[in-house]
Design an enzyme around this catalytic site. Structure first.
Site, PDB file in Angstrom:
ATOM      1  N   CYS A 131      22.468  27.801  34.294  1.00 20.75           N
ATOM      2  CA  CYS A 131      23.605  27.110  34.983  1.00 20.75           C
ATOM      3  C   CYS A 131      23.267  25.480  34.761  1.00 20.75           C
ATOM      4  O   CYS A 131      21.731  25.627  34.053  1.00 20.75           O
ATOM      5  CB  CYS A 131      22.374  26.113  35.908  1.00 20.75           C
ATOM      6  SG  CYS A 131      22.796  25.068  37.627  1.00 20.75           S
ATOM      7  N   CYS A 153      20.922  22.992  36.323  1.00 21.11           N
ATOM      8  CA  CYS A 153      19.513  23.537  35.656  1.00 21.11           C
ATOM      9  C   CYS A 153      19.364  23.275  34.108  1.00 21.11           C
ATOM     10  O   CYS A 153      17.741  22.901  33.918  1.00 21.11           O
ATOM     11  CB  CYS A 153      19.089  24.445  36.910  1.00 21.11           C
ATOM     12  SG  CYS A 153      19.490  24.778  38.877  1.00 21.11           S
TER      13      CYS A 153
END
Ligand code: MSP
Length: 499
Positions: free
Chosen positions: A125, A128
């Site tokens: 991700c 993140c």
């Protein structure tokens, strides 16, 4: 030894929002309390400027990445100055000496055999900057925090032997039960460590140039989270301390970045044979209509400066800590923030101070001296306040600032009741001078102590009240300092305006 408080370093990929301001305000409150109680404290913050997330944001805004991060980093620095937060160190991961620090760390880990070259396959991700297992994703595809689809990567990477440190981490947690505050968060981390596999961690990205190159292998760039976590140490060094100071360091962070701080960071430090920090204070999120305030959901973004203009700086700080337990999530409702500010800071606090001080100035020539004998009602209210003030100190020491604000406000409610019942303004209607002066004496003294203990949370209002009372020694914090002291007031002013 100086206490150190850190905020996370903030991603320089956009403008700061209220969630970021919250992390900074919390760290500032603990830092100010530490200055008040121990006199030595250091506040560290900064910006996280490397990685894919940043390059993507820069190219979206058609700006060179260097200029982009300069601008965004400056926005954070400006935010702290607008919020009257004055960090001792503002670290940027693009600072040269930070990069040199990280390179040294990498070499040490590599020489020890804790970093090795391998392959990694996972779901990444970018929001993140983290690999996930499919089991941690929504429908095996979407990041639970950013709600965006993750990318599948399989690539050559350097790996950190995280699995080596599992036992040591568990031992550390067993002998440091209050390392993470709140304890339910520590219990969660320990459960994870015991029950879930701890795979070696991918610590470099290939063919991604915006970052610190792996020493001796230009094809790889050091993983942004290693780069970012070690900013705590490079900043400590920049402040003039050695790594031993970590023992006195408290990291303030949101629950979304718990794993990095509770597992990876201690594991890196163990690998380097460095001391571990003193505490992690893990806070919950501010949400808007149930959604976490986040740059990736623009409708949720609340600009801290707009809020500050509306609520005042102290109002904003106070409302953020009074309207939600630090360790839980809370929905942001502007009207209830205003309500709590007006009820607690204006009605309960500033108005009481103004009425009491006006009476002292006008009816008692500004002086109340030599009071030794108090009647039973006065003694009772002072004793009750002292019991609560002790609990306030305990609240600060355990980082429970919601309790701190509740207790201080309860004392003020009691003090208002006392003031009202004793009605000292009826001085010319049959009340004795002793009655009036002892009432005003008790109120002024308790209010002064409250202003001191509130000062980490509402610094400007406290300072204004303390200037009027002209004495800022604290009976709760200074050994031998009595709570009840002579009062002298030269002029009276309004301390806070309704919002
Ligand atoms: N760059 C990393 C941290 C590296 S620290 C070695 C990062 N940056 S961030 O900008 O995304 O977040 C910084 C802080 O802001 C985190 O503590 C995060 O929890 C906090 N917040 C971001 N949004 C938030 C809310 N909506 N509410 C409260 N705080 C939240 O993560």
């Amino acid at each position: 030894m100086t206490n150190i408080f850190t905020t996370p370093i903030f991603y320089a990929n956009g403008e700061p929002h209220l969630g970021h301001a919250y992390s900074g305000i919390l760290a500032d409150i603990f830092h100010r309390y530490s200055l008040l109680a121990n006199s030595e404290s250091c506040l560290i913050t900064g910006t996280d400027e490397h990685g894919l997330k940043i390059t993507q944001a820069a190219s979206k805004s058609c700006t060179e990445v260097e200029d982009f991060v300069d601008r965004k980093s400056a926005s954070f620095a400006e935010l702290w100055s607008a919020l009257k937060i004055d960090p001792d160190v503002f670290i940027r991961t693009t600072d040269r000496f930070h990069a040199q620090f990280v390179e040294k760390v990498w070499k040490k880990l590599r020489d020890k055999g804790d970093i090795y070259l391998g392959n990694y396959q996972g779901q990444y991700c970018i929001g993140c900057e983290q690999f996930y297992n499919k089991r941690d994703l929504v429908d095996e595809k979407y990041c639970a925090i950013h709600k965006t689809e993750v990318q599948s990567f399989e690539e050559e990477t350097y790996l950190f032997r995280l699995s080596r440190y599992r036992e040591q981490l568990l031992e550390f947690y067993t002998s440091n039960q209050d390392f993470i505050i709140p304890t339910f968060t520590q219990d969660y981390v320990v459960k994870q460590l015991k029950e879930e596999p701890l795979e070696d961690l991918s610590v470099s990205r290939i063919n991604h140039k915006w970052g610190i190159s792996v020493p001796g292998d230009e094809n790889h760039t050091i993983y942004v989270w290693i780069d970012a976590l070690f900013s705590y140490l490079s900043a400590i060094q920049k402040a003039g301390y050695n790594p031993d100071q970590l023992k006195k360091t408290t990291h303030i962070l949101g629950k979304d970045i718990l794993k990095f701080h509770a597992i990876y960071w201690p594991a890196f430090l163990l690998a380097l044979e460095l001391p571990l920090p003193k505490h992690l204070i893990v806070h919950g999120w501010w949400k808007v209509e149930g959604h976490k305030i986040s740059k990736s959901i623009p409708e949720t973004v609340v600009h801290p400066k707009a809020f500050q203009t509306e609520l005042s700086n102290d109002g904003l700080r106070y409302a953020l800590i009074k309207q939600k337990p630090l360790f839980r999530d809370g929905d942001l409702v502007q009207d209830s923030l205003k309500h709590v500010i007006n009820a607690d800071l204006v009605n309960n606090f500033a108005n009481l101070v103004k009425r009491n001080n006006t009476l002292i100035l006008k009816q008692l020539s500004g002086e109340i001296v030599g009071i030794t004998d108090l009647d039973i009602e006065c003694r009772q209210i002072v004793t009750e306040a002292e019991v609560k003030l002790d609990k306030v100190i305990n609240g600060y020491q355990t980082f429970d600032i919601l309790i701190v604000s509740q207790l201080l406000n309860q004392i003020l409610t009691e003090l208002n009741r006392f003031f009202h019942e004793r009605s000292p303004w009826l001085i010319n209607k049959g009340l004795t001078r002793e009655h009036v002066s002892s009432t005003c004496f008790v109120v002024a003294n308790v209010v002064r102590e409250i202003a001191i203990l509130y000062s980490p949370i509402i610094p400007s209002l406290s300072e204004s009240i303390l200037n009027e009372l002209g004495d800022n020694r604290s009976a709760s914090l200074e050994r031998g300092c009595p709570l009840l002291r002579d009062i002298s007031i030269k002029k009276v002013q309004s301390h806070f305006t309704r919002v």
